[in-house]
Scaffold this active site. Sequence first.
Site: not given
Length: 198
Positions: A64, A87, A139
């Site tokens: 994912h 982006n 993380a």
Amino acid sequence: MSEQFYVHPLAEVESGVSVGAGTRIWRYAHVRAQSSIGENCNLGKGVYVETGVRIGSRVKIQNHVSLFEGVVVEDGVFIGPHVCFTNDMYPRAITPEGALKGSEDWEITPTLVRNGASIGAGSIIVCGVTIGEFALIGAGSVITRDVAPYTLVFGNPASARGYVCRCARRLLSARVEGDKLTGTCEVCGQVTWSLSMP
């Protein structure tokens, strides 16, 4: 389907994609046209690779992950599950006049992940950054600026918390002289790496 690489029957790889030998693309992954993936890569369940994305060789992309146009991933990179690359610095669904934006209306800002870097699960990479060689991102981090090579960063926004070896262990007694990083790794012993960003 090529004998040189594997695509799961439930994955979609559009025409015009370059895939290297030994690469495996697993179920529900979607790889868009005009993207490229090197040799011996692993793309996990539900990975999305948008048009024009470039992925080097020996890259492991966990389940994912979303890689959008403008992202370049060099060789040997690890990307943990649920990482998202953005982006566009100024995203809107509509133009100032209220019309739905088309592909020609987006302003793509490129992102570069250098050789050997690792990105921890659930991290968000805000576009326009370079993640240096063998950097390690903890993380759940939000990356808003460049990450120097061999640097450990985590948090929101992420900040530097030390240095790591190529084996990802934290360097003890790390010191920087000019562009050279020297430290002691519990696995590799004493090491010296370059911190310069090409």
